[in-house]
Design an enzyme around this catalytic site. Sequence first.
Site, mmCIF file in Angstrom:
data_model
loop_
_atom_site.group_PDB
_atom_site.id
_atom_site.type_symbol
_atom_site.label_atom_id
_atom_site.label_comp_id
_atom_site.label_asym_id
_atom_site.label_seq_id
_atom_site.Cartn_x
_atom_site.Cartn_y
_atom_site.Cartn_z
ATOM 1 N N ASP A 32 6.516 3.059 0.077
ATOM 2 C CA ASP A 32 5.875 1.784 0.094
ATOM 3 C C ASP A 32 6.465 1.059 -1.177
ATOM 4 O OD1 ASP A 32 3.053 0.477 1.446
ATOM 5 O OD2 ASP A 32 3.769 -0.296 -0.607
ATOM 6 N N ILE A 33 6.602 -0.237 -1.071
ATOM 7 C CA ILE A 33 7.350 -0.764 -2.313
ATOM 8 C C ILE A 33 6.318 -1.320 -3.121
ATOM 9 C CG2 ILE A 33 6.878 -3.448 -1.455
ATOM 10 C CD1 ILE A 33 9.807 -4.055 -1.841
ATOM 11 N N HIS A 103 2.161 0.864 11.072
ATOM 12 C CA HIS A 103 2.600 1.974 10.045
ATOM 13 C C HIS A 103 1.360 2.506 9.516
ATOM 14 C CE1 HIS A 103 1.478 -2.206 8.460
ATOM 15 N NE2 HIS A 103 0.986 -1.586 7.263
#
Length: 119
Positions: A32-33, A103
């Site tokens: 995850d960013i 997701h």
Amino acid sequence: MYDDNNIFARILRGEIPCKKVHEDDHTLAFEDINPKAPVHTLVIPKGKYVSATDFAEKATDAEIAALMRAVRKVAALKGVDASGYRLIANTGVEGGQEVPHLHIHVLGGRTLGAMVPSK
Ligand code: AMP
């Protein structure tokens, strides 16, 4: 209706980079960013499924099995299968889903506390 230009569709097409953790025929997992915990990896199906609801209705048994097996693989790769981890699949407006491609968040690496914030 699936949006072919959502950010995860673009990652799947290789148009946007990701920090890949795992890939197989049916799934891709990447970091995850904006991580909310020391371990925060996203696992997505490669098929065009908007949400958990869409996936449960339309995905093949092989795709459904592959997603859960990928989640377990990611937990092992990230070293949290023994310590424990949390799976989240935000779904729809009240579920807080921002990206319209299913997701599963795999979160861990610390005690995660309350499941949802109180009102
Ligand atoms: P959700 O609110 O469940 O739809 O979660 C969307 C998640 O996608 C958030 O945790 C974002 O930080 C993450 N995200 C958005 N863009 C990217 C990206 N380009 N690469 C990795 N994660 C992303």
